[in-house]
Enzyme design. Structure first.
Site, mmCIF file in Angstrom:
data_model
loop_
_atom_site.group_PDB
_atom_site.id
_atom_site.type_symbol
_atom_site.label_atom_id
_atom_site.label_comp_id
_atom_site.label_asym_id
_atom_site.label_seq_id
_atom_site.Cartn_x
_atom_site.Cartn_y
_atom_site.Cartn_z
ATOM 1 C CB ALA A 66 -1.044 0.010 1.334
ATOM 2 N N GLY A 110 0.557 -5.066 0.885
ATOM 3 C CA GLY A 110 -0.466 -5.222 0.015
ATOM 4 C C GLY A 110 -0.148 -5.928 -1.199
ATOM 5 C CD GLU A 113 -1.932 -7.957 2.926
ATOM 6 O OE1 GLU A 113 -1.621 -6.569 2.660
ATOM 7 O OE2 GLU A 113 -2.247 -8.211 4.080
ATOM 8 C CD GLU A 133 2.056 -5.623 5.595
ATOM 9 O OE1 GLU A 133 2.954 -6.275 5.851
ATOM 10 O OE2 GLU A 133 1.275 -5.580 4.501
HETATM 11 N N1 CAA Z 1 4.562 3.252 -0.707
HETATM 12 C C1 CAA Z 1 4.852 4.521 -1.493
HETATM 13 N N2 CAA Z 1 6.086 4.564 -2.215
HETATM 14 C C2 CAA Z 1 6.730 3.623 -2.214
HETATM 15 C C3 CAA Z 1 6.508 2.100 -1.598
HETATM 16 C C4 CAA Z 1 5.198 2.207 -0.976
HETATM 17 N N3 CAA Z 1 4.693 0.884 -0.356
HETATM 18 N N4 CAA Z 1 7.458 1.447 -1.996
HETATM 19 C C5 CAA Z 1 8.542 2.063 -2.801
HETATM 20 N N5 CAA Z 1 8.058 3.215 -2.779
HETATM 21 C C6 CAA Z 1 8.650 4.291 -3.752
HETATM 22 C C7 CAA Z 1 9.795 5.008 -2.951
HETATM 23 O O1 CAA Z 1 9.414 6.015 -1.858
HETATM 24 C C8 CAA Z 1 10.648 5.509 -3.980
HETATM 25 O O2 CAA Z 1 10.318 6.735 -4.178
HETATM 26 P P1 CAA Z 1 11.130 8.143 -4.625
HETATM 27 O O3 CAA Z 1 11.952 7.584 -5.705
HETATM 28 O O4 CAA Z 1 10.341 9.124 -4.765
HETATM 29 O O5 CAA Z 1 12.051 8.256 -3.580
HETATM 30 C C9 CAA Z 1 10.390 4.617 -5.149
HETATM 31 O O6 CAA Z 1 9.368 3.913 -4.739
HETATM 32 C C10 CAA Z 1 11.611 3.570 -5.314
HETATM 33 O O7 CAA Z 1 11.623 2.889 -3.960
HETATM 34 P P2 CAA Z 1 13.065 2.782 -3.305
HETATM 35 O O8 CAA Z 1 14.106 3.698 -3.632
HETATM 36 O O9 CAA Z 1 13.033 2.520 -1.837
HETATM 37 O O10 CAA Z 1 13.746 1.230 -3.957
HETATM 38 P P3 CAA Z 1 14.634 0.078 -3.604
HETATM 39 O O11 CAA Z 1 15.016 -0.608 -4.362
HETATM 40 O O12 CAA Z 1 15.950 0.799 -2.635
HETATM 41 O O13 CAA Z 1 13.608 -0.686 -2.426
HETATM 42 C C11 CAA Z 1 11.735 -1.620 -1.555
HETATM 43 C C12 CAA Z 1 12.722 -1.119 -2.848
HETATM 44 C C13 CAA Z 1 12.722 -2.731 -0.606
HETATM 45 C C14 CAA Z 1 10.586 -2.235 -2.012
HETATM 46 C C15 CAA Z 1 11.431 -0.470 -0.582
HETATM 47 O O14 CAA Z 1 10.924 0.545 -1.655
HETATM 48 C C16 CAA Z 1 10.523 -0.633 0.367
HETATM 49 O O15 CAA Z 1 10.791 -1.294 1.327
HETATM 50 N N6 CAA Z 1 9.219 -0.325 0.130
HETATM 51 C C17 CAA Z 1 8.464 -0.327 1.080
HETATM 52 C C18 CAA Z 1 7.713 -2.026 1.156
HETATM 53 C C19 CAA Z 1 6.559 -1.967 2.425
HETATM 54 O O16 CAA Z 1 6.961 -1.579 3.629
HETATM 55 N N7 CAA Z 1 5.324 -2.215 2.079
HETATM 56 C C20 CAA Z 1 4.405 -2.274 2.826
HETATM 57 C C21 CAA Z 1 3.397 -1.442 2.924
HETATM 58 S S1 CAA Z 1 2.125 -1.293 3.961
HETATM 59 C C22 CAA Z 1 0.810 -2.379 3.457
HETATM 60 O O17 CAA Z 1 1.006 -2.893 2.425
HETATM 61 C C23 CAA Z 1 -0.174 -2.413 4.218
HETATM 62 C C24 CAA Z 1 -1.342 -3.551 3.852
HETATM 63 O O18 CAA Z 1 -1.097 -4.580 4.169
HETATM 64 C C25 CAA Z 1 -2.417 -3.208 3.026
#
Ligand code: CAA
Length: 259
Positions: A66, A110, A113, A133
């Site tokens: 998400a 998500g 999921e 999460e």
């Molecule tokens: N939401 C919003 N933006 C996201 C995102 C997310 N879940 N995941 C990645 N992005 C964005 C980053 O902010 C970044 O944006 P900018 O270029 O503007 O800075 C862009 O995508 C590229 O990401 P990274 O620079 O972080 O890329 P990376 O290769 O270094 O890392 C990654 C990749 C490991 C996937 C890392 O982006 C990450 O950890 N993302 C979050 C994953 C996460 O925590 N997901 C769970 C969300 S909560 C949820 O989903 C609740 C539910 O159950 C419904």
């Protein structure tokens, strides 16, 4: 219909392909994307020409969860009142035709999921699955604690969700989350091959099989077996059963009419 966050196309006139398309945010899911996805799924489900649906993302990410920037500012009242991110989630569960997730790169939160909501997952060997999460101070909110646990068992679900670590495609396949793993460049070919194999089988039997398998997760065993038996016997009332068995007996390919 034009979409902002997804792309929709048809392959071989019978497979509906939905591509998540927010590459700059690694296909992070927001309510509008989920609404568009639900609409596209419903349209394919209602289209008689379509026998199977594939949901896929980009090479780097199926979906990284998400949208965290979106969620960061939400209060409990906002999240609860909007039924945040999960409002359109159940649409996926209501789709009767098979839905395959073709996963390359990150399928996190998500995104994982969403893949688990599909009927099965074909993964590229660069795929990474996880429910991180708890690193954000929340828990999986779109079925992760339930579907991951049913898919991989309690120990691995606890490990993944409590540590927030990612699982590579080979581990996901060993754990039973994923049905096949292929090279990234073969992912769509493999998913399309599976979809076309499904389209070649009797549509009524396919829908019945999907309903019956899903019963395994939603009812006690005796009830599931009962449900399966009723459907099994009912299928003898279809033209497809006559055609499928006659084709086998006469050593010719079956031509199902989905009747
Ligand atoms: N939401 C919003 N933006 C996201 C995102 C997310 N879940 N995941 C990645 N992005 C964005 C980053 O902010 C970044 O944006 P900018 O270029 O503007 O800075 C862009 O995508 C590229 O990401 P990274 O620079 O972080 O890329 P990376 O290769 O270094 O890392 C990654 C990749 C490991 C996937 C890392 O982006 C990450 O950890 N993302 C979050 C994953 C996460 O925590 N997901 C769970 C969300 S909560 C949820 O989903 C609740 C539910 O159950 C419904």
């Amino acid at each position: 219909m034009s979409h902002q966050f997804i792309q929709v196309r048809t392959e071989a006139d019978k497979v509906g392909v939905i591509t998540l398309d927010r590459p700059k945010q690694l296909n992070a899911l927001n309510p509008e994307l989920m609404r568009e996805l639900g609409q596209a799924l419903k349209a394919f489900d209602a289209d008689d020409a379509i026998g199977c649906i594939i949901i896929t993302g980009g090479e780097k990410a199926f979906a990284a969860g998400a949208d965290i920037a979106d969620m960061a500012k939400l209060s409990f009242a906002d999240a609860y009142k909007q039924d945040y991110i999960t409002r359109d989630w159940e649409t996926i569960r209501a789709i009767r035709k098979p839905v395959i997730a073709a996963v390359s790169g990150f399928a996190l939160g998500g995104g994982c999921e969403l893949a688990m909501m599909c009927d099965f997952i074909i993964a590229a060997d660069n795929a990474r699955f996880g429910q991180p999460e708890t690193k954000l101070g929340i828990i999986p909110g779109a079925g992760g604690t339930q579907r991951l646990t049913r898919a991989v068992g309690k120990s691995k679900a606890m490990d993944l969700i409590l540590t927030g670590r990612m699982m590579k495609a080979d581990e996901a396949e060993r754990a039973g989350l994923v049905s096949r793993v292929v090279a990234p460049e073969k992912l769509m070919e493999e998913a399309l091959g599976a979809a076309l194999a499904i389209c070649g089988n009797g549509r009524i039997a396919i829908v019945a099989a999907k309903e019956s398998i899903n019963r395994a997760f939603e009812s006690p065993m005796a009830e599931g077996i009962w449900f399966e038996r009723r459907l099994f016997h009912a299928l003898f009332a279809t033209q497809d059963q006559k055609e499928g068995m006659d084709a086998f007996v006469n050593k010719r390919p079956a031509q199902f009419k989905n009747q």
